[in-house]
Design an enzyme around this catalytic site. Sequence first.
Site, PDB file in Angstrom:
ATOM      1  N   ASP A  56       0.790  -1.238   0.000  1.00  0.00           N
ATOM      2  CA  ASP A  56       0.000   0.000   0.000  1.00  0.00           C
ATOM      3  C   ASP A  56       0.824   1.291   0.000  1.00  0.00           C
ATOM      4  OD1 ASP A  56      -1.499  -2.141   0.860  1.00  0.00           O
ATOM      5  OD2 ASP A  56      -2.130  -1.225   2.730  1.00  0.00           O
ATOM      6  N   GLU A 235     -10.529  -2.442   4.647  1.00  0.00           N
ATOM      7  CA  GLU A 235      -9.177  -1.937   4.849  1.00  0.00           C
ATOM      8  C   GLU A 235      -9.063  -0.543   4.227  1.00  0.00           C
ATOM      9  OE1 GLU A 235      -6.297  -5.769   5.197  1.00  0.00           O
ATOM     10  OE2 GLU A 235      -6.665  -5.137   3.142  1.00  0.00           O
TER      11      GLU A 235
HETATM   12  C1  FRU Z   1      -3.803  -3.659   2.712  1.00  0.00           C
HETATM   13  C2  FRU Z   1      -3.156  -4.067   4.032  1.00  0.00           C
HETATM   14  C3  FRU Z   1      -3.495  -3.102   5.140  1.00  0.00           C
HETATM   15  C4  FRU Z   1      -2.346  -3.295   6.097  1.00  0.00           C
HETATM   16  C5  FRU Z   1      -1.199  -3.490   5.136  1.00  0.00           C
HETATM   17  C6  FRU Z   1      -0.118  -4.404   5.657  1.00  0.00           C
HETATM   18  O1  FRU Z   1      -3.143  -4.182   1.619  1.00  0.00           O
HETATM   19  O2  FRU Z   1      -3.533  -5.393   4.362  1.00  0.00           O
HETATM   20  O3  FRU Z   1      -4.756  -3.326   5.729  1.00  0.00           O
HETATM   21  O4  FRU Z   1      -2.164  -2.194   6.925  1.00  0.00           O
HETATM   22  O5  FRU Z   1      -1.745  -4.029   3.952  1.00  0.00           O
HETATM   23  O6  FRU Z   1       0.970  -4.409   4.796  1.00  0.00           O
END
Ligand code: FRU
Length: 496
Positions: A56, A235
Amino acid sequence: MIFTGKELRWRNVENLKYKTIDLATERDVRNFEKIKTNSKYRPKFHITPPHGLLNDPNGFCYYNHQYHLFYQWFPFDTFHGMKHWMHLTSSDLIHWQEHGAKITPTEGYESHGAYSGAAIVEDDQAYLFYTGNIKLESDRDANQCLALLSSDNSVTKYAGNPVIQSVPEGYTGHVRDPKVLKDGGRYFMLLGAQRKADMKGCIIVYKSFDLTKWEFQGELNIEINAPFQSAYMFECPDLLKVDGQDVLIFSPQGVEPQEFRFHNKFNVVYCLGAVDFDNLSFKVEHWDELDRGFDFYAPQTLANSPDKPTLIAWAGTDEELPSMDYGWIHCLTLPRSLSVKQQRLHQYPEKLFEKVLAVQSESLQLNGEQSIHLDSLSFALNLELEQGGCNFEVALVNENNRSVNLVVNDNHISLFRTNYEHHAEDWCFGSTRELETDYDINTISLICDESIIEIYINDGRDVFTCLFFPQDVEHRLHISSTDNTKLNINLQYLTK
Ligand code: FRU
């Protein structure tokens, strides 16, 4: 050969998973250098990790006369391990300078990774909020943390961390990805969460007056009965104003496929409407999937934008891709300017067009069919439809006749990447994406950058993001029509 990737991993998985970059050995550093020098599959204008895994985008903000962007980074291998925040800066959102890991999870409150989060800029200070991920024996916990970005580009963890310890009553350990915004002198933090009662996803809200003391408010009620309400987890929530409208964005997990929607493992939704923090509600006037392609997740919008609202996302959620052979995996999308027109959110890579593609080259007219040899796989193809028919196909074809095909039949768009062998394992999610537009198609911009294609329909009213990994570089564009569809074709190469 079907690509599996496993045989090509250069490290032992078990020892590495929770290693932080400060523990890199000389041997690790030599490997990193080797990976950086290989350019196979590397896009020119899409951000990739120097080595290891990217996911992300985080902490995206304009601060101290520069754009700052961070991303989730596991430096040691191409699987999801200990997440750091890699830092980049730019003066134009197109050319980026990399500064290395700026949040390294070395503290107990972030023992299993500095997970995603966002920035807010206040009083000459950029505040970076993130989730300290804690893995327990058979469970997990989450702390919300703060780090301060200063004008010399240094990042310091707040001494009073975590600013929110653990999760509120009634929610599982899946509480993460803080997005902080200001509303009428108060700050609100949105977090993706999962209810214990029904194990469904939702967004929860905290309030603060000083960005360090936070009080739990409750759930944000998204007032609509829509398929995304069945998700088991939300998320990466985001919320911003675009052209006077509130836009809520989140990444629901576990939504069942609909006719032409929700065909990826995880998908992204936007809602247009109005937020009311006093009543913790978001009234939805329109919602849709944010991207109609194969590879788009966990987008984040730019805080404190000096001009247009802007979004960037992680291009893809696949576990294995051919770039793993070369020691890295995943990229971000181009930054996309946002606007609301005819009650629809539009996304368009304006900066790329301004900074890289400003010179217009000569256009061709489609006459039945056109075959264009490509000098490189980094190019922008602009198609402009003249009044009349709208039936045509654009195929990006290599020497072995493998292709990515965009087929337009009036209002029906199909994107096929059926015969690229590495997608074999993804077939449970299908190798075609389709869309039925409720508008006439006038323009299509297809941007190809080595291993990623972004397709913008009508200046970004709909967008398809698609990864592909061609073994050979020799490619041509084959554009054809079975009726008398009239197209202006403009091709430009992307050069740094
Ligand atoms: C989304 C996610 C978020 C988390 C991050 C961990 O892709 O799962 O929810 O904070 O990636 O890398």
